[in-house]
Scaffold this active site. Structure first.
Site, PDB file in Angstrom:
ATOM      1  N   ASP A 157       0.872  -1.188   0.000  1.00 47.64           N
ATOM      2  CA  ASP A 157       0.000   0.000   0.000  1.00 47.64           C
ATOM      3  C   ASP A 157       0.909   1.238   0.000  1.00 47.64           C
ATOM      4  O   ASP A 157       0.907   2.028   0.952  1.00 47.64           O
ATOM      5  CB  ASP A 157      -0.921   0.004   1.228  1.00 47.64           C
ATOM      6  CG  ASP A 157      -1.948   1.145   1.179  1.00 47.64           C
ATOM      7  OD1 ASP A 157      -1.954   1.909   0.180  1.00 47.64           O
ATOM      8  OD2 ASP A 157      -2.728   1.285   2.139  1.00 47.64           O
TER       9      ASP A 157
HETATM   10 MG    MG Z   1      -2.033   4.485   5.565  1.00 44.14          MG
END
Ligand code: MG
Ligand code: ADP
Length: 231
Positions: A157
């Site tokens: 991410d």
């Molecule tokens: Mg984050």
């Protein structure tokens, strides 16, 4: 729970995510701590994130886990020691996006070089992510899988807020490792560059890739962005 952990020290809400999760900073005397709080949700697993932080922390700078638990109201929390640096989305770095984009690129390279693929227990490869494709129209992505360029331990991410930058303008660490796993490095690079225009203007994608030390690969970028959107 946050108030219990804070034990009277100041608490500041620093982040809210799209799934209803919140992150609080606790100001201790001389250091900070963070509590990430999340309602139960199939896409959030703070226990798994804690395991990944403990593993990655052997090789690079990520939050040190101080505690982890569940509350009775269908929520969980993860308590970590603060890394003394600002997220790349802080006003200081939004005002200097070129430098910030380079720090993200250099930081991602460092992350990929330090974490050992052969020791990593988790996968973020296409076949393992495919179970999370929701829309049947997107299943076509699995028919045209690009050849893997170079396997690394991906952050999972690598959006702008998850890189921390020190006062010297260099990457000081990474947070938010819940999706960490082995995958082609373009899985991370596609998303790191994708997230620049959500946070900075102009986006400086080429600066990020240059700092990472790689030539743009338009096909893999476009594939991994579509996979990101589909999952
Ligand atoms: Mg984050
Ligand atoms: N240990 C830590 N040290 C420094 N900053 C942190 C730490 N933990 C969280 N943060 C800050 O809180 C923000 C949200 O945490 P994160 O784990 O990314 O939550 P989310 O999964 O909701 O994005 C991060 O972008 C970072 O600014």
């Amino acid at each position: 729970m946050v108030a219990t952990i804070a034990a009277g020290d100041p608490i500041r809400l620093v982040w809210r995510n799209d799934l209803g999760g919140r992150t609080y900073r606790l100001d201790r005397s001389g250091h900070t701590e963070y509590v990430k709080w999340a309602p139960d949700h199939p896409e959030i697993d703070l226990e798994q994130e804690a395991r990944k932080l403990a593993w990655a922390g052997r090789y690079t700078v990520v939050p040190e886990v101080l505690g982890l638990g569940r509350d009775t109201d269908h929520s969980a929390w993860l308590h970590t020691l603060g890394i003394p640096a600002m997220p790349a989305v802080a006003p200081r770095w939004k005002a200097d996006p070129r430098r910030a984009a380079r720090a993200i690129g250099t930081g991602l390279r460092m992350f990929h070089e330090r974490l050992p693929v052969s020791e990593c227990p988790w996968s973020w490869r296409i076949r393992d992510r495919s179970t999370r494709i929701r829309n049947p129209d997107d299943m076509a992505l699995l028919d045209v899988v690009p050849e893997e360029d170079h396997l690394v331990v991906c952050h999972g991410d690598p959006c702008v807020p998850n890189t921390l930058i020190g006062p010297d303008g260099n990457c000081a660490g990474h947070v938010d490792l819940g999706s960490l796993g082995v995958a082609d490095r373009w899985a991370d690079l596609a998303v790191a560059t994708y997230s620049l225009p959500w946070n900075y203007s102009p986006a400086y994608e080429d600066e990020l890739l240059d700092a990472y030390g790689i030539e743009r690969d338009g096909d893999r970028i476009s594939y991994y962005r579509r996979l990101w959107d589909a999952t």
